[in-house]
Design a protein around this motif. Structure first.
Motif, PDB file in Angstrom:
ATOM      1  N   VAL A  70      37.094  35.817  71.957  1.00  0.00           N
ATOM      2  CA  VAL A  70      38.024  36.546  72.806  1.00  0.00           C
ATOM      3  C   VAL A  70      39.459  36.873  72.026  1.00  0.00           C
ATOM      4  O   VAL A  70      39.854  38.120  71.940  1.00  0.00           O
ATOM      5  CB  VAL A  70      38.349  35.863  74.120  1.00  0.00           C
ATOM      6  CG1 VAL A  70      39.608  36.426  74.812  1.00  0.00           C
ATOM      7  CG2 VAL A  70      37.265  35.670  74.966  1.00  0.00           C
ATOM      8  N   PHE A  71      39.921  36.102  71.250  1.00  0.00           N
ATOM      9  CA  PHE A  71      40.967  36.410  70.232  1.00  0.00           C
ATOM     10  C   PHE A  71      40.680  37.393  69.418  1.00  0.00           C
ATOM     11  O   PHE A  71      41.452  38.286  68.972  1.00  0.00           O
ATOM     12  CB  PHE A  71      41.477  35.031  69.743  1.00  0.00           C
ATOM     13  CG  PHE A  71      42.598  34.147  70.389  1.00  0.00           C
ATOM     14  CD1 PHE A  71      43.753  34.824  70.873  1.00  0.00           C
ATOM     15  CD2 PHE A  71      42.201  32.835  70.647  1.00  0.00           C
ATOM     16  CE1 PHE A  71      44.668  33.929  71.486  1.00  0.00           C
ATOM     17  CE2 PHE A  71      43.016  32.056  71.374  1.00  0.00           C
ATOM     18  CZ  PHE A  71      44.398  32.697  71.662  1.00  0.00           C
ATOM     19  N   MET A  72      39.607  37.456  68.667  1.00  0.00           N
ATOM     20  CA  MET A  72      39.268  38.356  67.864  1.00  0.00           C
ATOM     21  C   MET A  72      39.276  39.604  68.297  1.00  0.00           C
ATOM     22  O   MET A  72      39.390  40.614  67.942  1.00  0.00           O
ATOM     23  CB  MET A  72      37.930  37.919  67.020  1.00  0.00           C
ATOM     24  CG  MET A  72      38.079  37.131  65.671  1.00  0.00           C
ATOM     25  SD  MET A  72      36.474  36.960  64.802  1.00  0.00           S
ATOM     26  CE  MET A  72      35.862  35.426  65.797  1.00  0.00           C
ATOM     27  N   ILE A  73      38.420  39.830  69.369  1.00  0.00           N
ATOM     28  CA  ILE A  73      38.253  41.099  70.145  1.00  0.00           C
ATOM     29  C   ILE A  73      39.450  41.534  70.537  1.00  0.00           C
ATOM     30  O   ILE A  73      39.788  42.718  70.304  1.00  0.00           O
ATOM     31  CB  ILE A  73      37.233  40.930  71.271  1.00  0.00           C
ATOM     32  CG1 ILE A  73      35.686  40.836  70.737  1.00  0.00           C
ATOM     33  CG2 ILE A  73      37.354  42.304  72.217  1.00  0.00           C
ATOM     34  CD1 ILE A  73      34.667  40.337  71.790  1.00  0.00           C
ATOM     35  N   PHE A  74      40.456  40.694  71.118  1.00  0.00           N
ATOM     36  CA  PHE A  74      41.979  41.498  71.504  1.00  0.00           C
ATOM     37  C   PHE A  74      42.366  41.705  70.360  1.00  0.00           C
ATOM     38  O   PHE A  74      43.307  42.918  70.433  1.00  0.00           O
ATOM     39  CB  PHE A  74      42.513  39.941  72.401  1.00  0.00           C
ATOM     40  CG  PHE A  74      43.724  40.477  72.961  1.00  0.00           C
ATOM     41  CD1 PHE A  74      43.661  41.572  74.119  1.00  0.00           C
ATOM     42  CD2 PHE A  74      44.969  40.203  72.480  1.00  0.00           C
ATOM     43  CE1 PHE A  74      44.762  41.829  74.607  1.00  0.00           C
ATOM     44  CE2 PHE A  74      46.018  40.328  72.889  1.00  0.00           C
ATOM     45  CZ  PHE A  74      45.931  41.224  74.013  1.00  0.00           C
TER      46      PHE A  74
END
Length: 124
Positions: A70-74
């Motif tokens: 989720v952190f990477m996509i965001f």
């Protein structure tokens, strides 16, 4: 509208950098928890006894990797929208071709909740 956002480009870059650093730390945490879980299984000859649950470390690993994703996509989505907004999307992966915050929000929503929708008969 976009011209008003341009002066904040450096703030967005800082946010993206720290978001991606957070993702790397969660990956490291997941790897460490995995190793701890594997060691627990090997030490106990794959027997689970009262007070000894090495599988819980592996379940915590799943959480760490999911949060990292989720952190990477965001982070990459914010970078795409606010920093590299003029770059052509031909070389980007299909999942990163977002053109608005709404598309990024839907992408994150699907990332978080799609795995749980595969089990409609269970309630978590």
């Amino acid at each position: 509208m976009l011209n008003k956002i341009t002066p904040f480009r450096y703030i967005y870059a800082l946010a993206v950098i720290f978001t991606l650093i957070n993702a790397i730390f969660f990956i490291g945490s997941g790897v460490a928890k995995s190793i701890r879980g594997y060691k627990g299984f090997f030490r106990s000859d794959f027997l689970i006894t009262e007070g000894h649950h090495p599988g819980l470390h592996l379940l915590e690993t799943l959480d760490a990797f999911m949060i990292s994703l989720v952190f990477m996509i965001f982070g990459l989505g914010i970078a795409r929208l606010f920093i590299f907004d003029k770059a052509e999307g031909k070389t980007l992966p299909k999942w990163l071709k977002v053109n608005s915050l709404e598309e990024l929000k839907v992408l994150l929503w699907r990332t978080i909740f799609l795995p749980w929708s595969l089990f409609p008969s269970r309630t978590f």
